[in-house]
Design a protein around this motif. Structure first.
Motif, PDB file in Angstrom:
ATOM      1  N   ASP A   1      28.861  22.208  82.652  1.00  0.00           N
ATOM      2  CA  ASP A   1      29.765  20.671  81.588  1.00  0.00           C
ATOM      3  C   ASP A   1      31.502  20.951  82.404  1.00  0.00           C
ATOM      4  O   ASP A   1      31.474  21.784  82.997  1.00  0.00           O
TER       5      ASP A   1
ATOM      6  N   SER B   1      21.844  20.239  77.401  1.00  0.00           N
ATOM      7  CA  SER B   1      23.170  21.659  77.236  1.00  0.00           C
ATOM      8  C   SER B   1      22.059  23.060  77.005  1.00  0.00           C
ATOM      9  O   SER B   1      21.092  22.821  76.314  1.00  0.00           O
TER      10      SER B   1
ATOM     11  N   THR C   1      14.538  18.131  72.073  1.00  0.00           N
ATOM     12  CA  THR C   1      15.125  19.632  71.969  1.00  0.00           C
ATOM     13  C   THR C   1      14.341  19.109  73.886  1.00  0.00           C
ATOM     14  O   THR C   1      13.443  18.394  74.085  1.00  0.00           O
TER      15      THR C   1
ATOM     16  N   THR D   1      22.480  16.926  75.435  1.00  0.00           N
ATOM     17  CA  THR D   1      23.467  16.327  74.577  1.00  0.00           C
ATOM     18  C   THR D   1      24.055  14.939  75.070  1.00  0.00           C
ATOM     19  O   THR D   1      24.934  14.597  74.636  1.00  0.00           O
ATOM     20  N   ASN D   2      23.690  14.456  76.364  1.00  0.00           N
ATOM     21  CA  ASN D   2      24.437  12.994  76.977  1.00  0.00           C
ATOM     22  C   ASN D   2      23.074  13.172  77.508  1.00  0.00           C
ATOM     23  O   ASN D   2      22.882  13.099  78.681  1.00  0.00           O
TER      24      ASN D   2
ATOM     25  N   ASP E   1      15.093  11.422  78.013  1.00  0.00           N
ATOM     26  CA  ASP E   1      15.431  12.221  76.557  1.00  0.00           C
ATOM     27  C   ASP E   1      15.026  11.093  75.557  1.00  0.00           C
ATOM     28  O   ASP E   1      15.175  10.029  75.785  1.00  0.00           O
TER      29      ASP E   1
ATOM     30  N   SER F   1      18.969  20.944  74.521  1.00  0.00           N
ATOM     31  CA  SER F   1      18.050  19.537  73.994  1.00  0.00           C
ATOM     32  C   SER F   1      19.464  19.070  75.192  1.00  0.00           C
ATOM     33  O   SER F   1      21.066  19.396  75.484  1.00  0.00           O
TER      34      SER F   1
ATOM     35  N   ARG G   1      20.163   8.658  71.010  1.00  0.00           N
ATOM     36  CA  ARG G   1      21.533   9.344  71.052  1.00  0.00           C
ATOM     37  C   ARG G   1      21.827   9.801  69.401  1.00  0.00           C
ATOM     38  O   ARG G   1      22.714  11.388  69.483  1.00  0.00           O
TER      39      ARG G   1
ATOM     40  N   GLY H   1      20.702  13.324  67.982  1.00  0.00           N
ATOM     41  CA  GLY H   1      21.294  14.439  68.061  1.00  0.00           C
ATOM     42  C   GLY H   1      20.270  15.027  69.831  1.00  0.00           C
ATOM     43  O   GLY H   1      21.186  16.017  70.603  1.00  0.00           O
ATOM     44  N   GLY H   2      19.847  13.899  70.578  1.00  0.00           N
ATOM     45  CA  GLY H   2      18.706  13.960  71.781  1.00  0.00           C
ATOM     46  C   GLY H   2      18.015  14.823  71.592  1.00  0.00           C
ATOM     47  O   GLY H   2      17.829  15.622  71.037  1.00  0.00           O
TER      48      GLY H   2
END
Length: 440
Positions: free
Chosen positions: A234, A293, A258, A277-278, A248, A275, A252, A255-256
């Motif tokens: 990233d 991430s 896992t 993250t975006n 996903d 998990s 959002r 936390g997204g």
């Protein structure tokens, strides 16, 4: 209620696959002409299984496959510079079916310039800027329609070969009655209805599963299956995997999702490797991308390598990144349909990604003819040994295998898959694909 390990293992085959069926992007055809550019200085050795897929799906030798992929990127650079210098004269660029680069322009003076630069030129009536403006106008019109009407538009795309906008409409009474805007030029309307592992470490195209936090506490119907895309870093230099955003499943603000490497014998013993993250699936940028991430377990598992799973479990090393060019050869790796190849059919497609609850998002990407099945979402698309994009969806997601998909869809143009450019994802997120030498 938590299932026992035995009961969860017994019903694990009921896990839903997260890939979503997307309407077909048209397989483009048209007049093709030719000229040549230089071949790569060295020919990387390709895995035998990749060679087999290229010969089977594309009818090319390994040398031809790599040469055409390299020529497509040279064409992309030339076309970008030409368009910047002469925006009103540029009408598109593509690779012909015999592997030669073609530049479309709007007048003979521009054609002479392209020919002097070593490219075959063809004259078209509308510039690329004009087509893109027309497409944007059309999509604004579609978005303003009532939902029951706009749902009849499967997708819209730019057909650079024929210098027109293509609108794919549901073959229904309402779809056939749709009155398209008359001010938009050049519109064509069409109506359309487990992998073996040699390297035990996870690679792009291999399986991951998602959960709502702890996999042991997640109901089976909430566990999703998708495919790893490209390993990368990233904007902070931290390790990530670049995949599809619709994989996903968790909102959002929660936390997204896992992400786990699946234990096929017992889901509860799957290893968490990170998990989301975006992620986004059609909002804001109209892209479908997700950034996983990676934690220490993910890095230790091997997800910090520039690698993609090839046919029969072979390994393909990613050497760089690329942009979609119409006619360029591509191959894709996904956990359901393994390694299949095709060509870029359209470099600019906008379509509706339809979810199980009936909602939909507009997704922007590129189309390929490589077969893609349910569960392949997020997987890696390469051209040559370059990272091109991640899988968003296809018109064959519901098929049991690519043989049946090709048979069923042969009369409507064949299989078509939607990819999201890694270049567009990088522009949106600052994330870069890992390559053989360094992160891009």
């Amino acid at each position: 209620m938590r299932h026992s390990p035995a009961s969860r293992a017994a019903v694990r085959t009921t896990i839903r696959r997260a890939a979503t069926i997307v309407a077909s992007a048209v397989l483009l055809v048209g007049p093709l002409t030719s000229t040549a550019n230089a071949a790569p200085a060295e020919t990387p050795e390709l895995p035998a299984e990749l060679v087999e897929a290229v010969q089977r799906d594309l009818g090319l030798t390994p040398e031809q496959y790599l040469e055409r992929a390299a020529r497509a990127q040279e064409l992309n650079t030339y076309a970008r510079d030409f368009r910047a210098e002469r925006p009103s004269d540029f009408a598109g660029a593509w690779m012909s079916d015999d592997g030669k680069p073609v530049v479309a322009v709007t007048n003979r003076d521009a054609a002479r310039q392209a020919e002097q630069d070593g490219y075959q030129a063809t004259v078209a009536p509308i510039s690329a800027d004009g087509l893109e403006q027309a497409l944007a106008e059309l999509n604004r019109w579609v978005a303003a329609l009532p939902r029951e009407v706009s749902s009849q538009v499967n997708n819209t795309s730019i057909d650079v070969l024929n210098n027109q906008i293509v609108v794919d409409i549901v073959n229904s009474p309402l779809g056939r009655a749709l009155n398209l805007p008359s001010l938009i030029a050049n519109i064509q309307v069409q109506l359309s209805p487990g992998m073996p592992s040699n390297d035990p470490a996870p690679l792009g195209g291999d399986t991951y599963i998602t959960a709502d936090g702890d996999v042991r506490d997640t109901p089976l119907e909430r566990i999703g299956i998708c495919s790893f895309g490209f390993n990368g870093v990233d904007a902070n230099g931290d390790p990530v995997n670049i995949t599809a955003g619709h994989c996903d499943a968790v909102a959002r603000e929660d936390g997204g999702s896992t992400v786990y490497l699946p234990n096929r014998g017992n889901i509860d013993e799957s290893v968490q490797i990170g998990s989301f993250t975006n992620s986004t699936a059609g909002t804001d940028s109209s892209l479908d991308y997700g950034i996983i991430s990676l934690n220490d377990a993910g890095v230790d598992a091997g997800l910090d390598r520039p690698t993609v799973r090839g046919g029969n479990g072979s390994t393909l090393t990613v050497t760089g990144t690329a942009r979609p060019v119409v006619g360029a050869p591509v191959c894709k790796s996904g956990q359901s349909s393994s390694f299949t190849c095709g060509v870029v059919a359209a470099d600019h497609v906008e379509t509706q990604l339809v979810y199980a609850n009936g909602s939909a998002s507009t997704i922007r990407g590129f189309a390929t003819t490589a077969c893609t099945l349910s569960g392949d979402s997020g997987g890696a698309i390469v051209t040559g040994t370059l990272a091109l994009g991640v899988i968003s969806g296809s018109n064959s997601a519901g098929a049991p295998d690519c043989v049946e998909a090709n048979l069923v869809l042969a009369t409507t143009g064949g299989t078509s898959s939607l990819g999201i450019s890694v270049g567009d994802i990088a522009d949106a997120t600052g994330t870069r694909v890992r390559t053989e030498s360094a992160p891009e």
